[in-house]
Scaffold this motif. Structure first.
Motif, mmCIF file in Angstrom:
data_model
loop_
_atom_site.group_PDB
_atom_site.id
_atom_site.type_symbol
_atom_site.label_atom_id
_atom_site.label_comp_id
_atom_site.label_asym_id
_atom_site.label_seq_id
_atom_site.Cartn_x
_atom_site.Cartn_y
_atom_site.Cartn_z
ATOM 1 N N SER A 51 0.969 -1.140 -0.096
ATOM 2 C CA SER A 51 -0.023 -0.034 -0.126
ATOM 3 C C SER A 51 0.760 1.500 0.048
ATOM 4 N N TYR A 52 0.619 2.202 -0.969
ATOM 5 C CA TYR A 52 1.196 3.412 -1.022
ATOM 6 C C TYR A 52 0.334 4.887 -0.557
ATOM 7 N N PRO A 53 0.725 5.594 0.096
ATOM 8 C CA PRO A 53 -0.033 6.820 0.209
ATOM 9 C C PRO A 53 0.048 7.503 -1.279
ATOM 10 N N MET A 54 -1.292 8.214 -1.658
ATOM 11 C CA MET A 54 -1.379 8.842 -2.836
ATOM 12 C C MET A 54 -2.053 9.850 -2.893
ATOM 13 N N MET A 55 -2.285 10.643 -3.895
ATOM 14 C CA MET A 55 -2.920 11.814 -3.969
ATOM 15 C C MET A 55 -3.452 11.778 -5.714
ATOM 16 N N ILE A 56 -4.802 11.940 -5.714
ATOM 17 C CA ILE A 56 -5.346 12.071 -7.057
ATOM 18 C C ILE A 56 -5.954 13.208 -7.462
ATOM 19 N N GLU A 57 -5.709 14.208 -8.447
ATOM 20 C CA GLU A 57 -6.534 15.132 -9.118
ATOM 21 C C GLU A 57 -7.609 15.009 -9.685
ATOM 22 N N ILE A 58 -8.899 15.216 -9.120
ATOM 23 C CA ILE A 58 -10.265 14.794 -9.984
ATOM 24 C C ILE A 58 -10.897 16.125 -10.044
ATOM 25 N N PRO A 59 -11.136 16.429 -11.271
ATOM 26 C CA PRO A 59 -12.059 17.663 -11.704
ATOM 27 C C PRO A 59 -13.278 17.442 -11.166
ATOM 28 N N GLY A 60 -13.994 18.586 -10.807
ATOM 29 C CA GLY A 60 -15.394 18.785 -10.253
ATOM 30 C C GLY A 60 -16.253 18.297 -11.476
ATOM 31 N N ILE A 61 -17.333 17.917 -10.930
ATOM 32 C CA ILE A 61 -18.542 17.418 -12.128
ATOM 33 C C ILE A 61 -19.017 18.626 -12.754
ATOM 34 N N ALA A 62 -19.478 19.423 -12.106
ATOM 35 C CA ALA A 62 -19.875 20.834 -12.374
ATOM 36 C C ALA A 62 -19.159 21.707 -13.321
#
Length: 114
Positions: A51-62
């Motif tokens: 397991s690795y700590p991670m970050m994902i950049e997710i665009p907003g829906i609207a």
């Protein structure tokens, strides 16, 4: 071809990063996502079942210009060498409920477009 997966996959191009055990941050790219996990491209081989700590950049829906920086953990399920990078399937965990709902919203939005 019949899809036998538990959860539908959605093709995306999202930036992500993984914190390695030695403290380095490697930049990766999410290429598809489901309610349970992601497939990402990594410049480095990752260890299966780790397991690795991670970050994902997710665009907003609207507003796609709204970017949510989602912290979570990714557990490596499989790694496949593909050209000069690795395709890594990861099971996601330790994501806030709000961010998990954002992922589900992206999957739902894309399913309605297809």
């Amino acid at each position: 071809m019949i899809e036998l997966r538990k959860s539908p996959r959605v093709t995306v191009t999202w930036r992500s990063g993984i914190k390695m055990p030695d403290g380095r941050l490697i930049f990766t790219k999410v290429i598809n996502i489901s309610a349970e996990g992601v497939l990402l491209q990594s410049p480095e081989n990752l260890v299966p079942l780790r397991s690795y700590p991670m970050m994902i950049e997710i665009p907003g829906i609207a507003q796609a210009s709204d970017i949510y920086k989602v912290s979570c953990k990714g557990t490596v399920r499989h790694v496949i060498l593909s050209g000069d990078s690795y395709n890594v399937g990861m099971l996601l965990s330790e994501m806030s409920e709000l961010h998990a709902q954002l992922v589900v919203a992206w999957i739902s939005k894309t399913a309605h477009l297809g």
